[in-house]
Scaffold this motif. Structure first.
Motif, mmCIF file in Angstrom:
data_model
loop_
_atom_site.group_PDB
_atom_site.id
_atom_site.type_symbol
_atom_site.label_atom_id
_atom_site.label_comp_id
_atom_site.label_asym_id
_atom_site.label_seq_id
_atom_site.Cartn_x
_atom_site.Cartn_y
_atom_site.Cartn_z
ATOM 1 N N LEU A 29 -9.945 -93.374 59.763
ATOM 2 C CA LEU A 29 -9.426 -94.762 60.785
ATOM 3 C C LEU A 29 -10.595 -95.519 60.936
ATOM 4 N N ARG A 30 -11.977 -95.482 61.381
ATOM 5 C CA ARG A 30 -12.608 -96.100 60.929
ATOM 6 C C ARG A 30 -13.295 -97.435 59.889
ATOM 7 N N GLN A 31 -12.589 -96.626 58.576
ATOM 8 C CA GLN A 31 -12.795 -97.301 57.258
ATOM 9 C C GLN A 31 -10.934 -98.395 57.408
ATOM 10 N N ILE A 32 -9.896 -97.769 57.966
ATOM 11 C CA ILE A 32 -8.637 -98.976 58.203
ATOM 12 C C ILE A 32 -9.004 -99.944 58.683
ATOM 13 N N LEU A 33 -10.164 -99.587 60.099
ATOM 14 C CA LEU A 33 -10.068 -100.405 61.279
ATOM 15 C C LEU A 33 -11.030 -101.953 60.861
ATOM 16 N N GLN A 34 -11.918 -101.379 59.097
ATOM 17 C CA GLN A 34 -12.985 -102.105 59.558
ATOM 18 C C GLN A 34 -12.583 -102.300 58.406
ATOM 19 N N GLU A 35 -11.516 -102.496 57.198
ATOM 20 C CA GLU A 35 -10.762 -103.078 56.750
ATOM 21 C C GLU A 35 -9.616 -104.506 57.342
ATOM 22 N N MET A 36 -9.530 -103.937 58.141
ATOM 23 C CA MET A 36 -8.497 -104.312 59.129
ATOM 24 C C MET A 36 -9.698 -105.964 59.902
ATOM 25 N N GLU A 37 -10.911 -105.634 60.611
ATOM 26 C CA GLU A 37 -11.258 -106.671 60.539
ATOM 27 C C GLU A 37 -11.620 -107.569 58.889
ATOM 28 N N SER A 38 -11.978 -107.768 58.481
ATOM 29 C CA SER A 38 -12.753 -108.140 57.013
ATOM 30 C C SER A 38 -11.425 -108.882 56.975
ATOM 31 N N GLN A 44 -9.319 -115.837 59.900
ATOM 32 C CA GLN A 44 -9.222 -116.667 60.448
ATOM 33 C C GLN A 44 -9.736 -118.055 59.546
ATOM 34 N N SER A 45 -10.836 -117.234 58.695
ATOM 35 C CA SER A 45 -11.822 -118.206 57.513
ATOM 36 C C SER A 45 -10.304 -119.389 57.188
ATOM 37 N N ASP A 46 -9.867 -118.618 56.215
ATOM 38 C CA ASP A 46 -8.798 -119.950 55.770
ATOM 39 C C ASP A 46 -7.842 -120.039 56.368
ATOM 40 N N VAL A 47 -7.366 -120.127 57.562
ATOM 41 C CA VAL A 47 -6.557 -121.185 58.113
ATOM 42 C C VAL A 47 -7.449 -122.166 58.688
ATOM 43 N N ASN A 48 -8.336 -121.705 59.044
ATOM 44 C CA ASN A 48 -9.145 -122.878 59.655
ATOM 45 C C ASN A 48 -9.693 -123.935 58.344
ATOM 46 N N GLU A 49 -9.776 -123.529 56.740
ATOM 47 C CA GLU A 49 -9.702 -124.066 56.103
ATOM 48 C C GLU A 49 -8.956 -125.011 55.545
ATOM 49 N N ALA A 50 -7.902 -123.666 55.561
ATOM 50 C CA ALA A 50 -5.923 -125.310 55.655
ATOM 51 C C ALA A 50 -5.465 -126.263 56.231
ATOM 52 N N LYS A 51 -5.802 -125.534 57.856
ATOM 53 C CA LYS A 51 -5.970 -126.415 58.791
ATOM 54 C C LYS A 51 -6.816 -127.847 58.566
ATOM 55 N N SER A 52 -7.983 -127.907 58.376
ATOM 56 C CA SER A 52 -8.745 -129.279 58.360
ATOM 57 C C SER A 52 -8.651 -129.395 57.478
ATOM 58 N N ASP A 53 -8.356 -129.306 56.613
ATOM 59 C CA ASP A 53 -8.892 -129.388 54.414
ATOM 60 C C ASP A 53 -7.241 -129.817 54.635
ATOM 61 N N GLY A 54 -6.280 -129.347 54.605
ATOM 62 C CA GLY A 54 -4.590 -129.336 54.554
ATOM 63 C C GLY A 54 -4.420 -128.923 53.292
ATOM 64 N N LEU A 64 0.225 -112.763 53.134
ATOM 65 C CA LEU A 64 -0.666 -111.381 52.726
ATOM 66 C C LEU A 64 -1.557 -110.371 53.538
ATOM 67 N N ARG A 65 -2.798 -111.035 53.898
ATOM 68 C CA ARG A 65 -3.277 -110.762 54.540
ATOM 69 C C ARG A 65 -2.730 -109.871 56.054
ATOM 70 N N HIS A 66 -2.070 -110.804 56.412
ATOM 71 C CA HIS A 66 -1.107 -110.786 57.582
ATOM 72 C C HIS A 66 -0.470 -109.655 57.333
ATOM 73 N N CYS A 67 0.168 -109.502 56.158
ATOM 74 C CA CYS A 67 0.784 -109.116 55.949
ATOM 75 C C CYS A 67 0.237 -106.854 55.757
ATOM 76 N N CYS A 68 -0.945 -106.959 54.943
ATOM 77 C CA CYS A 68 -1.874 -106.210 54.904
ATOM 78 C C CYS A 68 -2.381 -105.735 56.305
#
Length: 195
Positions: A29-38, A44-54, A64-68
């Protein structure tokens, strides 16, 4: 890579037969939660980058990551829910006191949940009728009111309704009321002798 630990957690439950409780997999469970956090941080970083840089080319990887993340969440919820169902069934099988080898496989939160469940069940049974009703007895309709039982281990004195006290010693056989010895059969103190 994605969701492998979560799927392994579900497979671990499937390998166990019904009525068995595998050890709580805290490390998994701990490994799954760490994977989810990662995954969440990468999104979050890709969304910020996609919004700011288009950058629209990042959207498929974000999805894909959201589905995971959602799949991991469903697998963890299914794992925990299945364990609770098994623990609830153990209350009906063993009674209010679980054997030590079963308690060993439970985490502290599951032990607390079991304790609350047995208190709720006891409260409900006391509320039925004038003197309460033990709904854990006679899980199957009895064919006869008395059964022959063999004692598997020393248990000490056992009193039946008419005031008779019977000494339950290992390998002794007795003819007892079914409803009085059903709990002891489930606990492994007595066994029903089929004739």
């Amino acid at each position: 890579m994605f969701c492998e630990k979560a799927i392994e957690l579900i497979r671990e439950l499937q390998r166990m037969s019904d009525g068995q409780l595998p050890a709580f997999n805290e490390d998994g469970l701990r490994q799954i939660l760490q994977e989810m956090e990662s995954l969440y941080e990468q999104n979050q970083s890709d969304v910020n980058e996609a919004k700011s840089d288009g950058r629209a080319e990042l959207i498929p990887s974000i999805k894909l990551r959201h589905c995971c993340l959602l799949r991991n969440q469903r697998c963890v919820a299914a794992y925990l829910y299945d364990r609770l169902l098994r623990i609830r069934a153990l209350r009906w099988e063993y009674g209010s006191v679980l054997p030590a080898n079963v308690r060993f496989h439970m985490c502290a939160e599951e032990l607390q949940w079991f304790s609350q469940y047995k208190k709720s069940l006891a409260s409900f049974m006391r509320s039925l009728g004038a003197d309460g009703l033990d709904i854990t007895q006679d899980m199957k309709p009895p064919k006869s009111l008395y059964i022959e039982v063999r004692c598997l281990k020393d248990h000490g004195e056992f009193e039946i309704d008419d005031g008779t006290v019977i000494l339950l010693k290992k390998n002794s056989q007795h003819f007892l009321p079914r409803w009085k010895c059903e709990q002891l059969i489930r606990q492994g103190v007595l066994e029903h002798v089929m004739s």
